[in-house]
Design a protein around this motif. Structure first.
Motif, short mmCIF file in Angstrom:
data_model
loop_
_atom_site.label_atom_id
_atom_site.label_comp_id
_atom_site.label_asym_id
_atom_site.label_seq_id
_atom_site.Cartn_x
_atom_site.Cartn_y
_atom_site.Cartn_z
N ALA A 210 49.26 68.19 22.94
CA ALA A 210 48.75 66.84 23.19
C ALA A 210 49.70 65.79 22.63
O ALA A 210 49.90 64.73 23.24
N SER A 211 50.29 66.07 21.48
CA SER A 211 51.25 65.12 20.90
C SER A 211 52.46 64.94 21.81
O SER A 211 52.94 63.81 22.01
N THR A 212 52.94 66.01 22.39
CA THR A 212 54.06 65.93 23.33
C THR A 212 53.66 65.13 24.56
O THR A 212 54.41 64.26 25.02
N LEU A 213 52.48 65.38 25.08
CA LEU A 213 52.02 64.67 26.27
C LEU A 213 51.80 63.18 26.01
O LEU A 213 52.07 62.35 26.87
N ILE A 214 51.33 62.83 24.83
CA ILE A 214 51.15 61.41 24.49
C ILE A 214 52.51 60.73 24.38
O ILE A 214 52.70 59.59 24.82
N GLY A 215 53.48 61.43 23.82
CA GLY A 215 54.84 60.88 23.79
C GLY A 215 55.37 60.64 25.19
O GLY A 215 56.01 59.62 25.46
N GLU A 216 55.09 61.57 26.10
CA GLU A 216 55.51 61.41 27.48
C GLU A 216 54.81 60.23 28.14
O GLU A 216 55.40 59.54 28.98
N PHE A 217 53.56 59.99 27.78
CA PHE A 217 52.82 58.84 28.30
C PHE A 217 53.61 57.56 28.07
O PHE A 217 53.80 56.75 28.98
#
Length: 120
Positions: free
Chosen positions: A6-13
């Protein structure tokens, strides 16, 4: 695993949002097109946070990483950032699973049978 992914995906956001700002400078794309595509991609990154631990969630995450790299055809720096986030995604999945296994071993009482492994 969920927290790391989820942390990686939020960074991608956030990266997708900034890439949209860069893509707006292109004369070939309309502002509506840029923000429709970026908005959908940003929404997908948030939705993937919720389904990453469900069956097929990690595979959807890999498909999202490929789409992020393909964004390099519009914003060239996304080739680099897509590969970087792909590496972060791999690390999140790999080390997240190891952490989950260690937590499960630590939580099981002495002499108990190990729980069935989840199918991801």
């Amino acid at each position: 695993m969920r927290t790391l992914c989820a942390s990686t995906l939020i960074g991608e956001f956030f990266v997708i949002g900034f890439a949209g700002l860069v893509a707006m400078k292109s004369d070939d794309l309309s502002m509506g097109t840029v923000w429709t595509v970026c908005g959908i991609a940003m929404l997908l990154s948030l939705l993937l946070c919720a389904v990453v631990t469900r069956p097929g969630g990690v595979q959807l995450g890999w498909a999202f990483q490929i789409a992020l790299v393909a964004g390099g055809f519009v914003v060239p720096v996304m080739f680099f950032l897509g590969v970087l986030f792909g590496a972060l995604w791999w690390a999140s999945v790999h080390f997240g699973r190891k952490i989950d296994e260690a937590k499960a071993r630590w939580a099981e009482p002495a002499g108990a049978e190990p729980p069935a492994e989840p199918q991801i």
